[in-house]
Scaffold this active site. Sequence first.
Site, mmCIF file in Angstrom:
data_model
loop_
_atom_site.group_PDB
_atom_site.id
_atom_site.type_symbol
_atom_site.label_atom_id
_atom_site.label_comp_id
_atom_site.label_asym_id
_atom_site.label_seq_id
_atom_site.Cartn_x
_atom_site.Cartn_y
_atom_site.Cartn_z
ATOM 1 N N ASP A 143 -2.788 10.448 -2.473
ATOM 2 C CA ASP A 143 -3.019 9.343 -3.414
ATOM 3 C C ASP A 143 -3.331 9.841 -4.815
ATOM 4 O O ASP A 143 -3.107 9.139 -5.800
ATOM 5 C CB ASP A 143 -4.135 8.441 -2.902
ATOM 6 C CG ASP A 143 -3.662 7.644 -1.694
ATOM 7 O OD1 ASP A 143 -3.671 8.196 -0.587
ATOM 8 O OD2 ASP A 143 -3.230 6.491 -1.890
ATOM 9 N N ARG B 283 0.850 -1.175 0.000
ATOM 10 C CA ARG B 283 0.000 0.000 0.000
ATOM 11 C C ARG B 283 0.893 1.235 0.000
ATOM 12 O O ARG B 283 2.108 1.144 0.182
ATOM 13 C CB ARG B 283 -0.958 -0.002 1.186
ATOM 14 C CG ARG B 283 -0.250 -0.275 2.516
ATOM 15 C CD ARG B 283 -0.842 0.437 3.656
ATOM 16 N NE ARG B 283 -0.671 1.875 3.499
ATOM 17 C CZ ARG B 283 0.490 2.513 3.682
ATOM 18 N NH1 ARG B 283 1.584 1.879 4.012
ATOM 19 N NH2 ARG B 283 0.558 3.832 3.532
ATOM 20 N N GLY B 284 0.244 2.404 -0.197
ATOM 21 C CA GLY B 284 0.991 3.638 -0.361
ATOM 22 C C GLY B 284 1.089 3.881 -1.850
ATOM 23 O O GLY B 284 1.540 3.004 -2.603
ATOM 24 N N ALA B 285 0.659 5.059 -2.289
ATOM 25 C CA ALA B 285 0.502 5.310 -3.718
ATOM 26 C C ALA B 285 1.760 4.970 -4.530
ATOM 27 O O ALA B 285 1.675 4.223 -5.516
ATOM 28 C CB ALA B 285 0.057 6.754 -3.932
ATOM 29 N N GLN C 211 -3.012 2.373 9.936
ATOM 30 C CA GLN C 211 -1.691 2.502 9.314
ATOM 31 C C GLN C 211 -0.765 3.420 10.117
ATOM 32 O O GLN C 211 0.454 3.246 10.112
ATOM 33 C CB GLN C 211 -1.813 3.044 7.880
ATOM 34 C CG GLN C 211 -2.420 2.090 6.882
ATOM 35 C CD GLN C 211 -3.915 2.275 6.758
ATOM 36 O OE1 GLN C 211 -4.561 2.793 7.672
ATOM 37 N NE2 GLN C 211 -4.486 1.863 5.645
ATOM 38 N N ARG D 100 -7.378 -1.156 -7.353
ATOM 39 C CA ARG D 100 -7.811 -0.063 -6.465
ATOM 40 C C ARG D 100 -8.045 1.169 -7.333
ATOM 41 O O ARG D 100 -7.308 1.419 -8.282
ATOM 42 C CB ARG D 100 -6.780 0.231 -5.364
ATOM 43 C CG ARG D 100 -6.657 -0.942 -4.372
ATOM 44 C CD ARG D 100 -5.879 -0.548 -3.121
ATOM 45 N NE ARG D 100 -6.665 0.312 -2.252
ATOM 46 C CZ ARG D 100 -6.141 0.969 -1.211
ATOM 47 N NH1 ARG D 100 -4.849 0.880 -0.945
ATOM 48 N NH2 ARG D 100 -6.899 1.733 -0.453
ATOM 49 N N ASN E 60 -6.413 11.779 -0.104
ATOM 50 C CA ASN E 60 -5.526 11.006 0.754
ATOM 51 C C ASN E 60 -6.405 10.195 1.695
ATOM 52 O O ASN E 60 -7.636 10.314 1.671
ATOM 53 C CB ASN E 60 -4.578 11.939 1.530
ATOM 54 C CG ASN E 60 -3.440 11.199 2.210
ATOM 55 O OD1 ASN E 60 -2.808 10.335 1.596
ATOM 56 N ND2 ASN E 60 -3.180 11.495 3.469
ATOM 57 N N LYS E 61 -5.788 9.376 2.517
ATOM 58 C CA LYS E 61 -6.496 8.469 3.436
ATOM 59 C C LYS E 61 -7.629 9.186 4.160
ATOM 60 O O LYS E 61 -7.480 10.317 4.601
ATOM 61 C CB LYS E 61 -5.483 7.927 4.451
ATOM 62 C CG LYS E 61 -6.029 6.982 5.497
ATOM 63 C CD LYS E 61 -6.776 5.804 4.927
ATOM 64 C CE LYS E 61 -5.958 5.006 3.955
ATOM 65 N NZ LYS E 61 -6.796 4.110 3.108
#
Lengths: 345, 345
Positions: free
Chosen positions: B233, B41-43, B192, B84, B243-244
């Site tokens: 993201d 995970r993480g762009a 996270q 995703r 973003n998250k």
Amino acid sequence: MGGIDGHLRLLDQTRLPRAVFEIDCHNIEQVWEAIRSLRVRGAPAIGVAAAYGICLVGKAALGVSPAAFVSAIEAGCDYLATSRPTAVNLFWALQRMRVLAETAADAAHAEEIAVSLLREAKKIQDEDAETCANIGRIGAELLRDGDGVLTHCNAGALATCGDGTALAVIFAAHRAGKRLRVFADETRPLLQGARLTAWELVQYGVPCTILCDGAAAHAMKEGLVQAVITGADRIAANGDAANKIGTYSVALAAAAHGIPFYVAAPQSTFDLSLSGGESIPIEQRPPGEVTGVSWPAPPPELEVFNPAFDVTPARLIRAIICERGLIEPVTAERIASIFATAPGK
Amino acid sequence: MGGIDGHLRLLDQTRLPRAVFEIDCHNIEQVWEAIRSLRVRGAPAIGVAAAYGICLVGKAALGVSPAAFVSAIEAGCDYLATSRPTAVNLFWALQRMRVLAETAADAAHAEEIAVSLLREAKKIQDEDAETCANIGRIGAELLRDGDGVLTHCNAGALATCGDGTALAVIFAAHRAGKRLRVFADETRPLLQGARLTAWELVQYGVPCTILCDGAAAHAMKEGLVQAVITGADRIAANGDAANKIGTYSVALAAAAHGIPFYVAAPQSTFDLSLSGGESIPIEQRPPGEVTGVSWPAPPPELEVFNPAFDVTPARLIRAIICERGLIEPVTAERIASIFATAPGK
């Protein structure tokens, strides 16, 4: 508590909704622990539990002189006041019990004072139920048919001796035929929203969606929320209101979206001795509440709102730190120019 | 991935920090699942993983004609793009791989294209590491000695092939001798921040405090936070940044306190085809992420900020619903008058 020789039975809220489990308190130490560990929680409910806790002190001191009895009551009030610092209803209820004992100190027997104390505790309990009903009636006018209503933590029946404060408003509007959907913030760290508010709403037949606390602002931006209602633990003379951690964040988001933010609270939650909220003591709780969480499966009637992302508008971003350089101010022109002029890959 | 017949080894981030566990992906379906379930995970890291995933498609198609090989690569890109929806780095990396395959379609053998694809994937990986270093260098100037820096989710080494984006800035400032304390929002639902960011910071020796997402605004009010830095993201042409979930809420709170809110992101996170953030697709994730959480004990070096309450200023409260009536507007005068004039208890 049936009589002055009875005991206090409480629903253990730490075990909901996994188990509906009652605990019996026979002495003040057990009441102190029940308040401290949030087995009984919610500002009004804490006040009522404390009042009955003082009756248990009276039960233990029945054989002594009236003066010694009143001293024991005063010590009991001092002790229970150390259980939690923020919700003022605790101190308000203890003060009522203390004043009653002190004014009855010339009674012939301790038993007479004990009977008065039990009557006062029941009165606090009954008044709280009536207060909840009035709050519900007054507040229901503020909600419209079809509204999405967001709440944080639990300000429902579990937090009071009636229908609650914030939830009393929702229940009253629901009974009046208004179709509402409640968005219940899960309310970390102890998940009172996901565990307790959702449980109450499902039992009441009010449609409920739970969401992570961080998703509330996004739900507002998506147009899902028309009003926010929370309870309070202490309200200063100017209206600044202490409530469960995260409430302030919700209020900021509501303001940013022009959504009315309401607080539902009884008079006993006001502390007119404090001119503003900066004087309200904020309780710090143990780290394990944050690091040790787990929670059981919720009722199947529950919806969950779980977007993985939200969008922060450029106007809130001071700068974007990009490998091509600092983008500041954050505007379409500046973004276009940095990618147009920097060396391409 | 050592050669065109190799496989992709990933650190399974869903098991951190409880277990440091690597998974081997031998085919594109495994890469799709790893992205979908947030094992990677993480762009930026998603983009790199997807590029190697395309190399695995190539490995499986080595025996066919160049034209058939390119068709397989194109189908693989289409497939991985469904893993995703929000982080644009995924589509950006897949597009690089697709364009490379299509321009190499006249090669004599499929193996030649496969070698080019692997070289391109490694290039994306190497560029990402360099990008992180540049972001760190540029952003470190923004932080001052002694700052409290709040971040949300994880934009660290785990999210990239280098030092991260937001955390690269913090690490660079830390290496430059600035004493920082990082406030890591736990970041519900998948934690996270508490699991990954805290783990990275502790390993790096940067003092770190975790807090519930709802406590961020209160921490700002308490003066603990001098800057906020998050990753992103996808960033639209006007700078709106996805973003998250919860980031928007943090940005609103930062704005309310005059605290600079920075986004750290590589060029590959920008989507200049979108004029504003309202066009960014927001992924909805399964309810079980919210209702089924539990997480292991964090490292002992970690501090926890766990205030039980916060204070909402009266100016943010539309009305207080009290059993004595509606207090609106919420001012000291109106509060005093309602308790002075209503029937006493």
